[in-house]
Motif scaffolding. Structure first.
Motif, PDB file in Angstrom:
ATOM      1  N   ALA A   1       0.638  -1.600   0.153  1.00  0.00           N
ATOM      2  CA  ALA A   1       0.564  -0.360   0.252  1.00  0.00           C
ATOM      3  C   ALA A   1       0.856   1.149   0.176  1.00  0.00           C
ATOM      4  O   ALA A   1       0.878   2.255  -1.125  1.00  0.00           O
ATOM      5  N   SER A   2       1.565   1.585   1.211  1.00  0.00           N
ATOM      6  CA  SER A   2       3.612   2.452   1.182  1.00  0.00           C
ATOM      7  C   SER A   2       3.738   3.128  -0.667  1.00  0.00           C
ATOM      8  O   SER A   2       3.691   3.853  -0.980  1.00  0.00           O
ATOM      9  N   LEU A   3       3.935   1.857  -1.487  1.00  0.00           N
ATOM     10  CA  LEU A   3       5.085   1.553  -2.611  1.00  0.00           C
ATOM     11  C   LEU A   3       3.848   2.084  -3.713  1.00  0.00           C
ATOM     12  O   LEU A   3       4.449   2.469  -4.025  1.00  0.00           O
ATOM     13  N   VAL A   4       2.730   1.406  -3.905  1.00  0.00           N
ATOM     14  CA  VAL A   4       1.666   2.301  -4.808  1.00  0.00           C
ATOM     15  C   VAL A   4       1.473   3.210  -3.934  1.00  0.00           C
ATOM     16  O   VAL A   4       0.924   4.025  -5.503  1.00  0.00           O
ATOM     17  N   PHE A   5       1.487   3.820  -3.157  1.00  0.00           N
ATOM     18  CA  PHE A   5       0.780   5.228  -3.470  1.00  0.00           C
ATOM     19  C   PHE A   5       1.800   6.421  -3.321  1.00  0.00           C
ATOM     20  O   PHE A   5       2.099   7.479  -4.657  1.00  0.00           O
ATOM     21  N   LEU A  33     -14.784  -0.366   0.912  1.00  0.00           N
ATOM     22  CA  LEU A  33     -14.113   1.436   0.256  1.00  0.00           C
ATOM     23  C   LEU A  33     -12.466   0.648  -0.151  1.00  0.00           C
ATOM     24  O   LEU A  33     -12.157   1.433  -1.450  1.00  0.00           O
ATOM     25  N   GLY A  34     -11.715  -0.262   0.741  1.00  0.00           N
ATOM     26  CA  GLY A  34     -10.506  -0.516  -0.467  1.00  0.00           C
ATOM     27  C   GLY A  34     -10.143  -0.913  -1.949  1.00  0.00           C
ATOM     28  O   GLY A  34     -10.003  -0.741  -2.620  1.00  0.00           O
ATOM     29  N   ALA A  35     -12.321  -1.651  -1.782  1.00  0.00           N
ATOM     30  CA  ALA A  35     -12.415  -2.549  -3.115  1.00  0.00           C
ATOM     31  C   ALA A  35     -12.538  -1.075  -4.116  1.00  0.00           C
ATOM     32  O   ALA A  35     -12.142  -0.706  -5.439  1.00  0.00           O
ATOM     33  N   ILE A  36     -13.542  -0.125  -3.415  1.00  0.00           N
ATOM     34  CA  ILE A  36     -13.458   0.912  -4.478  1.00  0.00           C
ATOM     35  C   ILE A  36     -12.108   2.050  -4.726  1.00  0.00           C
ATOM     36  O   ILE A  36     -11.621   2.565  -6.034  1.00  0.00           O
ATOM     37  N   LEU A  37     -11.567   2.186  -3.458  1.00  0.00           N
ATOM     38  CA  LEU A  37     -10.127   3.179  -3.829  1.00  0.00           C
ATOM     39  C   LEU A  37      -9.121   2.146  -5.005  1.00  0.00           C
ATOM     40  O   LEU A  37      -8.581   3.061  -5.181  1.00  0.00           O
ATOM     41  N   PHE A  38      -8.926   1.271  -5.102  1.00  0.00           N
ATOM     42  CA  PHE A  38      -8.285   0.184  -5.945  1.00  0.00           C
ATOM     43  C   PHE A  38      -8.546   0.654  -7.118  1.00  0.00           C
ATOM     44  O   PHE A  38      -7.713   0.258  -8.073  1.00  0.00           O
ATOM     45  N   LEU A  75      -7.673   4.020  -7.869  1.00  0.00           N
ATOM     46  CA  LEU A  75      -6.402   3.528  -8.525  1.00  0.00           C
ATOM     47  C   LEU A  75      -6.256   3.695  -9.816  1.00  0.00           C
ATOM     48  O   LEU A  75      -5.153   3.803 -10.714  1.00  0.00           O
ATOM     49  N   SER A  76      -6.676   1.792 -10.111  1.00  0.00           N
ATOM     50  CA  SER A  76      -5.926   1.455 -11.251  1.00  0.00           C
ATOM     51  C   SER A  76      -6.472   1.770 -12.655  1.00  0.00           C
ATOM     52  O   SER A  76      -5.822   1.848 -13.438  1.00  0.00           O
ATOM     53  N   ASN A  77      -7.277   2.484 -12.301  1.00  0.00           N
ATOM     54  CA  ASN A  77      -8.111   3.114 -13.651  1.00  0.00           C
ATOM     55  C   ASN A  77      -7.250   4.538 -13.527  1.00  0.00           C
ATOM     56  O   ASN A  77      -7.368   4.318 -14.996  1.00  0.00           O
ATOM     57  N   LEU A  78      -7.157   5.328 -12.599  1.00  0.00           N
ATOM     58  CA  LEU A  78      -6.332   6.454 -13.291  1.00  0.00           C
ATOM     59  C   LEU A  78      -5.307   5.946 -13.770  1.00  0.00           C
ATOM     60  O   LEU A  78      -4.783   6.676 -14.859  1.00  0.00           O
ATOM     61  N   ILE A  79      -4.192   4.954 -13.305  1.00  0.00           N
ATOM     62  CA  ILE A  79      -2.617   4.289 -13.459  1.00  0.00           C
ATOM     63  C   ILE A  79      -2.953   3.724 -14.521  1.00  0.00           C
ATOM     64  O   ILE A  79      -2.613   3.923 -16.019  1.00  0.00           O
ATOM     65  N   LEU A  80      -3.763   3.341 -15.281  1.00  0.00           N
ATOM     66  CA  LEU A  80      -3.993   2.196 -16.693  1.00  0.00           C
ATOM     67  C   LEU A  80      -3.780   3.293 -18.064  1.00  0.00           C
ATOM     68  O   LEU A  80      -4.367   3.509 -19.041  1.00  0.00           O
ATOM     69  N   VAL A 102       2.330  -2.100 -13.786  1.00  0.00           N
ATOM     70  CA  VAL A 102       2.570  -3.106 -13.640  1.00  0.00           C
ATOM     71  C   VAL A 102       1.549  -2.580 -11.773  1.00  0.00           C
ATOM     72  O   VAL A 102       0.740  -3.181 -11.240  1.00  0.00           O
ATOM     73  N   SER A 103       2.367  -1.622 -11.269  1.00  0.00           N
ATOM     74  CA  SER A 103       1.428  -1.367 -10.380  1.00  0.00           C
ATOM     75  C   SER A 103      -0.334  -0.668 -10.378  1.00  0.00           C
ATOM     76  O   SER A 103      -0.954  -1.213  -9.458  1.00  0.00           O
ATOM     77  N   GLY A 104      -1.031  -0.541 -11.604  1.00  0.00           N
ATOM     78  CA  GLY A 104      -2.123  -0.454 -11.928  1.00  0.00           C
ATOM     79  C   GLY A 104      -2.238  -1.862 -12.038  1.00  0.00           C
ATOM     80  O   GLY A 104      -3.645  -2.219 -11.675  1.00  0.00           O
ATOM     81  N   LEU A 105      -1.756  -2.579 -12.517  1.00  0.00           N
ATOM     82  CA  LEU A 105      -2.413  -4.091 -12.835  1.00  0.00           C
ATOM     83  C   LEU A 105      -2.397  -5.257 -11.275  1.00  0.00           C
ATOM     84  O   LEU A 105      -3.356  -5.481 -10.820  1.00  0.00           O
ATOM     85  N   TYR A 106      -1.614  -4.704 -10.539  1.00  0.00           N
ATOM     86  CA  TYR A 106      -1.349  -5.231  -8.879  1.00  0.00           C
ATOM     87  C   TYR A 106      -2.444  -4.268  -8.341  1.00  0.00           C
ATOM     88  O   TYR A 106      -3.497  -4.820  -7.579  1.00  0.00           O
ATOM     89  N   CYS A 107      -2.985  -3.096  -7.960  1.00  0.00           N
ATOM     90  CA  CYS A 107      -4.118  -1.895  -7.920  1.00  0.00           C
ATOM     91  C   CYS A 107      -5.618  -3.191  -8.749  1.00  0.00           C
ATOM     92  O   CYS A 107      -6.457  -3.110  -7.614  1.00  0.00           O
ATOM     93  N   PHE A 108      -5.542  -3.112  -9.399  1.00  0.00           N
ATOM     94  CA  PHE A 108      -7.365  -3.927  -9.994  1.00  0.00           C
ATOM     95  C   PHE A 108      -6.738  -5.333  -9.702  1.00  0.00           C
ATOM     96  O   PHE A 108      -8.209  -6.002  -9.387  1.00  0.00           O
ATOM     97  N   ALA A 109      -5.995  -5.995  -9.609  1.00  0.00           N
ATOM     98  CA  ALA A 109      -6.104  -7.438  -8.731  1.00  0.00           C
ATOM     99  C   ALA A 109      -6.605  -7.311  -6.876  1.00  0.00           C
ATOM    100  O   ALA A 109      -7.241  -8.383  -6.474  1.00  0.00           O
ATOM    101  N   VAL A 110      -5.949  -6.342  -6.570  1.00  0.00           N
ATOM    102  CA  VAL A 110      -6.281  -5.893  -5.119  1.00  0.00           C
ATOM    103  C   VAL A 110      -8.101  -5.668  -5.444  1.00  0.00           C
ATOM    104  O   VAL A 110      -8.399  -6.537  -4.113  1.00  0.00           O
TER     105      VAL A 110
END
Length: 373
Positions: free
Chosen positions: A135-139, A261-266, A269-274, A307-315
């Motif tokens: 979570a810290s590294l993705v942020f 809330l975590g599902a909505i957040l990630f 975030l994944s949509n923004l990055i990708l 790959v951070s965006g892909l990881y966020c989508f998986a989470v």
């Protein structure tokens, strides 16, 4: 450990588990358990008495960093995620096939590790540190790479920050309130024969107070013994290794809120990055989805962001599944352990959770859940 003895230590010395003065590096190679293990493995046929547990304990005892007043011990299970997650992101960013390979290996590694620690009831900080590290590294990647280099609106960043804070508060409350569900915090565990217990937690009688065999004390209905927390937990749903606490009566609501809330957040975030890295297309209005991502591997920084965006989508997918599963359990008015026990005991023609009585009690189960203090 004697304070006078510890005051005389220099930065690379420490008092080992045998209460003897030792140093970090010089005596690693002459560790008796390591030597005995290698000797026994090289025998023909190999000896089974290889003292692996003693060897691992010695290695963990020597895994320290130089520090003023004596070398400080570092937990191996806490140190591995700090190195493994950044390394996985870096190697996954090298290309399409490395991304597929690394994500597959990490998924299998986390699945089997989590399955093993649950099976053997191992107390570990590995998954909790993995959660904090990822979570810290993705942020950091989003704020200092994606926002800085690419086109992210201020409003989008504010929305992301709001959801991030709300999710962190929910999981913080979950961990803080976990101890309220413990029947007794200072309870000392008695030794328990492994053959006497088959499950990770003991389901106790739902009708009357009975004796919990590990605790050797009477406990109220719907109390479950957790071998990781080493105490009985009121209405324990599951022991979450990812946030390092039990989910019980007093912290189940913030836990479920944190999941959605975590599902909505990630997802956001994944949509923004990708959509920023790839060529996006409009779904409707201003909603975008990524389309062509073939150019993201030409630069290592873009690859790490991708790959951070892909990881966020998986989470996000995992958190959404966990949220749906937990809401289903609440609708039935049971916990995970009660679900397991009822599935084992029920012998009807159709599943017990499809009975009219269960379906008719969904509304009352949710009212009980929200009114449960």
């Amino acid at each position: 450990m004697n304070n006078n003895q510890s005051d005389n230590l220099h930065c690379c010395e420490y008092i080992n588990m045998n209460e003897e003065k030792s140093t970090i590096i010089p005596d690693i190679c002459i560790c008796p358990p390591c030597g005995n293990c290698c000797s026994n493995l090289l025998k023909c046929p190999p000896s089974r008495d290889i003292e692996i547990n003693i060897m691992v304990a010695n290695i963990q005892d020597r895994f320290r960093i130089p520090w003023r007043g004596g070398a400080r011990r570092i937990s191996l299970d806490s140190a591995v995620p700090l190195l493994l997650f950044p390394a996985a992101l870096y190697f996954a960013a090298q290309g399409f096939w490395p991304t597929i390979l690394i994500f597959s290996l990490v998924t299998l590694f986390l699945y089997y590790t989590h399955r093993t620690v649950r099976k053997y009831r191992v107390a570990t900080k590995f998954f909790y540190v993995w959660t904090l590290t990822s979570a810290s590294l993705v942020f950091i990647i989003f704020q200092f790479l994606v926002v800085y280099m690419l086109d992210i609106n201020t409003d989008e960043n504010i929305i992301f920050t709001i959801f991030m804070v709300a999710t962190a508060v929910c999981f913080f409350r979950t961990k803080k309130l976990a101890i309220k569900s413990h029947l007794k915090q200072d309870l000392e565990m008695t030794n328990l024969n492994e053959n006497e217990v088959d499950e990770n937690a003991i389901l106790l009688d739902d009708t009357e107070d009975i004796l919990c065999s590990p605790c050797k004390r009477v406990v109220p209905p719907r109390a479950y013994h957790c071998f990781v927390c080493k105490t009985c937990v009121i209405q324990q749903h599951v022991h979450s290794y990812w946030i390092d606490c039990c989910i019980g009566k007093h912290n189940r609501k913030p836990y479920i809120a944190g999941l959605i809330l975590g599902a909505i957040l990630f997802t956001f975030l994944s949509n923004l990055i990708l959509t920023t890295l790839c060529h996006p297309f409009n779904v409707f209005a201003t909603v975008l989805l990524p389309d062509d991502c073939s150019d993201v591997y030409y630069d290592i920084v873009y690859g790490i962001c991708f790959v951070s965006g892909l990881y966020c989508f998986a989470v996000a997918v995992i958190l959404l599944f966990m949220f749906l599963y937990d809401t289903y359990m609440v609708s039935l008015g049971i916990t995970y352990h009660e679900w397991q026990e009822r599935c084992k005991e029920y012998k009807g023609d159709r599943p017990w959770f499809l009975s009219r009585q269960i379906i008719g009690n969904v509304g009352s189960n949710w009212r009980t859940f929200f009114n449960n203090i």
